[in-house]
Design an enzyme around this catalytic site. Structure first.
Site, PDB file in Angstrom:
ATOM      1  N   GLU A  67      32.660  10.260 -18.880  1.00 37.34           N
ATOM      2  CA  GLU A  67      31.122  10.275 -19.475  1.00 37.34           C
ATOM      3  C   GLU A  67      31.280   8.984 -20.080  1.00 37.34           C
ATOM      4  O   GLU A  67      30.148   8.483 -20.339  1.00 37.34           O
ATOM      5  CB  GLU A  67      31.191  11.383 -20.736  1.00 37.34           C
ATOM      6  CG  GLU A  67      31.122  12.777 -20.329  1.00 37.34           C
ATOM      7  CD  GLU A  67      32.299  13.279 -19.763  1.00 37.34           C
ATOM      8  OE1 GLU A  67      33.557  12.640 -19.331  1.00 37.34           O
ATOM      9  OE2 GLU A  67      32.613  14.411 -18.902  1.00 37.34           O
ATOM     10  N   HIS A 124      31.791  24.880 -25.850  1.00 36.88           N
ATOM     11  CA  HIS A 124      30.859  24.401 -25.220  1.00 36.88           C
ATOM     12  C   HIS A 124      29.356  24.974 -26.231  1.00 36.88           C
ATOM     13  O   HIS A 124      28.194  25.383 -25.273  1.00 36.88           O
ATOM     14  CB  HIS A 124      30.444  25.893 -23.737  1.00 36.88           C
ATOM     15  CG  HIS A 124      31.016  25.245 -22.728  1.00 36.88           C
ATOM     16  ND1 HIS A 124      32.701  25.432 -22.834  1.00 36.88           N
ATOM     17  CD2 HIS A 124      31.196  24.408 -21.537  1.00 36.88           C
ATOM     18  CE1 HIS A 124      33.509  25.104 -21.657  1.00 36.88           C
ATOM     19  NE2 HIS A 124      32.463  24.892 -21.070  1.00 36.88           N
TER      20      HIS A 124
HETATM   21  C1  LIG Z   1      35.562  15.978 -20.698  1.00 36.47           C
HETATM   22  C2  LIG Z   1      34.642  16.560 -19.664  1.00 36.47           C
HETATM   23  N1  LIG Z   1      33.518  16.857 -19.245  1.00 36.47           N
HETATM   24  C3  LIG Z   1      33.286  17.394 -18.577  1.00 36.47           C
HETATM   25  C4  LIG Z   1      33.179  18.583 -18.403  1.00 36.47           C
HETATM   26  C5  LIG Z   1      32.837  20.077 -17.173  1.00 36.47           C
HETATM   27  N2  LIG Z   1      33.867  20.302 -16.500  1.00 36.47           N
HETATM   28  C6  LIG Z   1      35.120  21.116 -16.436  1.00 36.47           C
HETATM   29  S1  LIG Z   1      35.576  21.816 -14.965  1.00 36.47           S
HETATM   30  C7  LIG Z   1      34.817  20.533 -14.201  1.00 36.47           C
HETATM   31  C8  LIG Z   1      36.175  19.958 -13.349  1.00 36.47           C
HETATM   32  C9  LIG Z   1      36.544  19.791 -13.437  1.00 36.47           C
HETATM   33  O1  LIG Z   1      37.411  19.123 -12.067  1.00 36.47           O
HETATM   34  P1  LIG Z   1      39.121  18.364 -12.261  1.00 36.47           P
HETATM   35  O2  LIG Z   1      39.460  18.027 -13.029  1.00 36.47           O
HETATM   36  O3  LIG Z   1      39.426  18.269 -10.577  1.00 36.47           O
HETATM   37  O4  LIG Z   1      39.790  20.253 -12.017  1.00 36.47           O
HETATM   38  P2  LIG Z   1      39.217  21.555 -11.582  1.00 36.47           P
HETATM   39  O5  LIG Z   1      38.329  21.907 -12.456  1.00 36.47           O
HETATM   40  O6  LIG Z   1      39.257  21.407 -10.253  1.00 36.47           O
HETATM   41  O7  LIG Z   1      40.881  22.138 -12.020  1.00 36.47           O
HETATM   42  C10 LIG Z   1      33.610  19.597 -15.362  1.00 36.47           C
HETATM   43  C11 LIG Z   1      33.066  18.577 -14.803  1.00 36.47           C
HETATM   44  C12 LIG Z   1      35.019  19.137 -19.633  1.00 36.47           C
HETATM   45  N3  LIG Z   1      35.110  20.476 -19.847  1.00 36.47           N
HETATM   46  N4  LIG Z   1      35.550  18.074 -20.802  1.00 36.47           N
END
Ligand SMILES: Cc1ncc(C[n+]2csc(CCOP(=O)(O)OP(=O)(O)O)c2C)c(N)n1
Ligand SMILES: Cc1ncc(C[n+]2csc(CCOP(=O)(O)OP(=O)(O)O)c2C)c(N)n1
Ligand SMILES: [Mg+2]
Ligand SMILES: [Mg+2]
Lengths: 324, 343, 324, 343
Positions: free
Chosen positions: A60, A129
């Site tokens: 972000e 959220h």
């Molecule tokens: C700081 C933050 N930004 C955005 C989100 C929204 N979000 C939830 S899961 C996700 C993707 C995460 O991807 P990754 O780190 O590859 O983990 P995975 O879900 O594939 O296990 C996002 C953008 C969040 N939870 N926290």
């Protein structure tokens, strides 16, 4: 005019504005391929290409920081933060740079960027959220803040934010993203920042709100029908603030209840109360009451409805004031 | 276990190897010298001005001049510079008047310039936070089809900040033409490099971003020039960002307010001072026969004169209008901004 | 009792508390070898070792984030942020985790960490060395906020913060770090959070302030000597807030001016005004006035004195109220 | 230009190479199988419960079980686990009841456990932000002289966040016994790995922190086990942190609310599903003769029974007391916290 959900109106605004202004670009996590987790950016990548609707890395501060550089290169970035609480990592860039960079250039450069995000509670989601972070944003110098409560305003305020030469944060109440379809003007539609909306006219008590709390206030007004004539003022933008509308309503009714989802202490409701305590003291027939969230973490969703300002709590405050 | 081959950690050098840099003629070499002297003079005079109470707290960049001058000489005018406070006077090399920078350190609004005019961004005070700006600018220029690149300066300490990381990663993913120029002076105020990172070399960080990482002797202005020129060429050719680690040593206090005696080894400082970057280059030019006493003298006098005129101009500037409190924050200020103003 | 500067009292508190509690550790940028850029942590590393006074990498979110883990391992970290505005990178950890982790454990774990930092303007420093970020902190649920205005309170409030089982942010007014030496009790000295200090008693008007603004109010009181009897209330802690003291003073004088350096909108002054508008409306003889910084970036230091609330502005507000 | 030798990018494998892991007897192998089945069953049942409206939005971890079970089996009870939402049920392997985790996804306060009890930290929702917590815990344990290590789980997307970077660097500088376990499932919701990083391998990031980085096949529970065990040993022996990149593939939607059809290649997903981690291990065990039909059946039934009892217990729990809004935020709550409460 077509009937649209609030989130569809956001999408509409982005389509119209991207078509209107070639320097506009949308960026954020999952805004491109997926069209946004709420589909606020659906169709943009297909229509405007991957350079004007960019799936960014998951960072972000990186999003907002690079948006500053994009402004310096002549772009107007519209950044999405995926959820309210996930905008906190960008606060440093916002406070340290977004709100100050124009000042730093002696007023020579403009930073016409927009940060938009879904915000607020009531959606039965896991923690973080559900936040209402408007106070962090509005306390930050150099930044403007708008919050729509209707589909038409969601379109018009976002368009105004996009066209504004200063940085604007637009908070979209996700609880009513798909709440109620309403008429939304087609094509270009701009609702100027700084003009409150009289959602309901009344003479006995004013309920001041923004975002999803406007409907709660409207329902409270319904409930009070017969007992009192209730005015509901939808602020629509917190900075610039329509102080005239606020003071006019306070002068008319003499009784004001401010409603916010955010934690109580030093929230925007406090600002409203402070303005009234400063400028409307002779108009007031009683205290300025606040109906707010609490100074605790937004709770587990099974009990979130007891945290959120309810129609009952608003009605209770209004009655207390009417009986004062 | 993944590691970078140790020969990669060797510092690129030109001066100590008595090499010459392709394409650099005597005029270029003298131009670089002129820049070095201008920066050195700016710095030394500023410390004096501070002691005289004519400027405020000042971040000294003595022995950092080679990194700044060497890299800037590798840029074209269209390229953007993103300085930290350590490069406060780097704009002098782009024509920003000395008085402007002096104003900055005097807390005068006239110290703020229009970045677009000289393609020099505002001095960044919070560590590492300008790296994403530079990444965004470089990306934005690329999107426009321009050939401009950007360079962001930051210290060894900055590599610990999240903002540095996010900016570097953005630049790599967007293949933005950005030079991440790390001034590794081995100290972040009182914190030595080994308390900042366990990396064998800061340039190793580049590997994790999928970008080239190079190491140069930061006291060798020509090595810096050469490495930057390559990075600029790569960026302009669409090859994305480059991380340059320039290894030097902070041979002066962090800033005028700092007393390094409590944490630094003064013998080491003396040793580094003896090997400082301006003298090294000057000796090289004299060995090459490019610089003689008269020219050196003239260049130094020019720089001194620039500073004399700079401080005079700064001091001649009227006190700022307090109304400037409100002037530059918004294009369209919200009503009520002056609530409570007694002006 | 010895006379000490405010920053020396901070240092004293750290020495006393580290000696008292073996689980306490101090961490931050330059707190060890250098003893802090203001020397607030001088001598700690020499006395307690490098593991209890830790020079960290240059990463504010890393500092606060790892402090959370240190708490889980049984430590009580006292984190220094080098300057007010350099604390912004840690806001995400603060809002997202520091204020919520205990809640998340169902109240089973404690996070007794302290974040302390020099804050505020007036020191002729380059930009971002002058901010008053208390509103960001006090709006954050789960976090307490204390701000001393005297050397003795700097020691006592920091000790209270350190001993408090909840996370506490302590903002130290750097303008008066070496302002005036005052008596500071030797050895253990605790000033409980949540008790305001009546810096000056009076009957006509109350000036409410904290941090460096307390002295500005005291000087304003001097200036008004003869014209009005001025009460100065030093809040000392913003959460917990001593609402009783606030309301008692408002009831006594009926006239309140709130003074804060921070930008005006939704600052802590708004909270004070809102509380008065809610709970003291019948006591007030006039509006609640705010004397504040402005909603612009903290200015270039040549003109910073015009941004900071001045004795004149405070006196002006008090007079306006007295003539209302 | 610094780079990591490409053989370093090869994935450590055990199952496909039909190797055996030193020191793992039949009981251990079956214990790992039991864990895999428990996680798989938890996950598959949860998707059903969600469809039935019995739990809220749920983050599916189908095909991530090998990474979770393999690594947890390499830990001792004293070691700390820091899960992200993707490892929401990892606590089951430490004795946290299924009902507790189900409560979490039901938005019930009973879903929050005491991390100290099972040494499983709270589920971290904001990406990457728990990495500094785990670094601090590991550092703090080391300072106390304890031999406990910590493991933090995060995704490929998380490596872009500043918090990941700052936590990793802290761990390295403090030589904290931390395992940075990266679940590289190649997607962050709809964002593919190549839009997240330009690194050739995520394990390359380790080089920039000066810590060992290793790559394993994340679908190979024994390779994960083996790599984690080495990292744990290193940490316990004072060798500091290790970065483990476990390469797998997200063969299910990101969460129940996600529709990957708009962004994913469904053929690729089908291919990955055919090679999913539980089946691979089951086949291996059968090849070894360690697992027979009866044992497999019994283990699966046990897991199903655990889930049946878990959801029943969760659903039998009374609705939470709304007073819990105020209960757990402060040890010493400030007065006036309930201002406006209508309870
Ligand atoms: C700081 C933050 N930004 C955005 C989100 C929204 N979000 C939830 S899961 C996700 C993707 C995460 O991807 P990754 O780190 O590859 O983990 P995975 O879900 O594939 O296990 C996002 C953008 C969040 N939870 N926290
Ligand atoms: C975000 C932030 N944190 C802290 C500071 C205070 N500070 C100013 S300079 C400095 C050290 C910087 O070291 P380095 O990055 O190595 O650069 P150098 O000063 O050596 O050029 C610190 C901690 C700051 N300016 N910004
Ligand atoms: Mg340095
Ligand atoms: Mg992933």
């Amino acid at each position: 005019m077509a009937e649209k959900f609030l989130v569809e109106a956001v999408n509409d605004a982005l389509h119209v504005e991207l078509a209107r202004d070639e320097t506009l670009m949308v960026m954020g996590e999952d805004v491109g391929r997926a069209g946004g987790v709420f589909r606020a950016t659906a169709g943009l990548r297909e229509r405007f290409g991957e350079n004007r609707c960019v799936d960014t890395p998951l960072a972000e501060a990186g999003i907002l920081g690079s948006a500053i550089g994009l402004c310096m290169a002549g772009w107007r970035p519209v950044c999405e933060m995926q959820y309210d609480a996930f905008s906190y990592p960008c606060l440093d860039q916002l406070i340290t740079h977004v709100g100050r960079y124009r000042w730093r250039t002696g007023g020579k450069m403009e930073f016409p960027l927009v940060v938009r995000m879904p915000y607020g509670g009531g959606v039965r989601a896991p923690e973080l959220h559900d936040d209402s972070p408007e106070a962090y944003y509005v306390h930050t110098p150099g930044v403007k803040v708008a919050i729509p409560s209707t589909p038409a305003d969601a379109k018009g305020l976002l368009a105004a934010a996009i066209r504004d030469p200063d940085p604007v944060v637009v908070l979209e109440p996700k609880l009513i993203y798909r709440g109620e379809k309403q008429e939304v003007p087609e094509g270009e539609h701009v609702v100027p920042l700084g003009q409150a909306r009289l959602a309901r006219e009344g003479t006995d008590v004013t309920l001041v709100a923004y975002g999803a709390m406007v409907r709660v206030c409207e329902r409270a007004a319904d409930e009070l029908e017969g007992a009192a004539s209730v005015e509901v003022l939808d602020l629509r933008s917190l900075r610039p603030l329509d102080e005239d509308a606020l003071l006019a309503s306070a002068a008319k009714t003499g009784r004001v209840v401010v409603v916010q989802e955010a934690p109580r202490t030093a929230g925007f409701g406090a600002e409203i109360a402070a303005i009234l305590a400063e400028k409307a003291i002779l108009d007031l027939h009683g205290p300025v009451l606040r109906v707010t969230g609490f100074d605790v973490p937004y709770p587990y969703w099974k009990i979130e409805d007891r945290y959120m300002p309810s129609v009952e709590r608003v009605v209770g405050a209004a009655r207390k004031l009417l009986e004062f | 276990m993944a590691r970078v081959a140790s020969e990669e950690h060797e510092l690129r050098r030109v001066i100590d190897e008595d090499r010459e840099v392709d394409g650099l003629g005597a005029d270029d070499l003298l131009a670089i010298y002129r820049s070095l002297i201008l920066l050195r003079t700016y710095d030394e005079r500023s410390v004096v001005y501070h002691r005289q109470g004519r400027i405020g707290t000042y971040a000294i960049f003595w022995n950092h001049e080679a990194m700044q001058a060497g890299s800037v000489h590798a840029l074209a005018d269209e390229d953007w510079i993103f300085p930290s406070y350590r490069e406060s006077a780097i704009g002098l090399l782009r024509g920003i008047p000395a008085s402007t920078v002096l104003h900055w350190w005097r807390g005068h609004p006239a110290g703020w310039w229009n970045p677009a005019e000289h393609r020099v961004a505002s001095i960044c005070v919070p560590i590492g936070t300008h790296v994403p700006h530079a990444a965004g600018l470089a990306w934005g220029e690329k999107l426009k089809g321009s050939s401009a690149v950007a360079i962001a300066y930051f210290g060894d300490g900055a590599t610990s900040e999240g903002a540095f990381h996010e900016g570097a990663n953005f630049a790599a993913v967007m293949q933005a033409p950005l030079i991440l120029f790390c001034n590794n002076n081995q100290w972040a105020i009182s914190t030595p490099l080994e308390a900042q990172t366990r990396a064998e070399a800061l340039s190793d960080k580049a590997v994790g971003y999928g970008m080239p990482g190079v190491r140069v002797d930061g006291g060798d202005v020509l090595a810096v020039y050469e490495a930057t020129r390559e990075a600029v060429e790569r960026g302009r050719a669409g090859g994305g960002p480059t991380f340059i680690e320039a290894v030097s040593y902070r041979a002066a206090p962090h800033a005028t307010a700092d007393d390094p005696r409590v944490y630094i080894d003064l013998d080491r400082v003396e040793e580094e001072k003896r090997n400082e970057c301006v003298g090294r280059y000057e000796a090289y030019l004299r060995r090459l026969g490019v610089l003689d006493d008269a020219t050196a003298e003239e260049i130094k006098n020019d720089a001194l004169e620039t500073m004399r005129r700079g401080i005079a101009a700064a001091e001649a500037e009227p006190e700022p209008d307090p109304e400037l409190v409100f002037d530059n924050a918004y294009v369209l200020p919200p009503p009520g901004l002056r609530e409570g103003w007694d002006g």
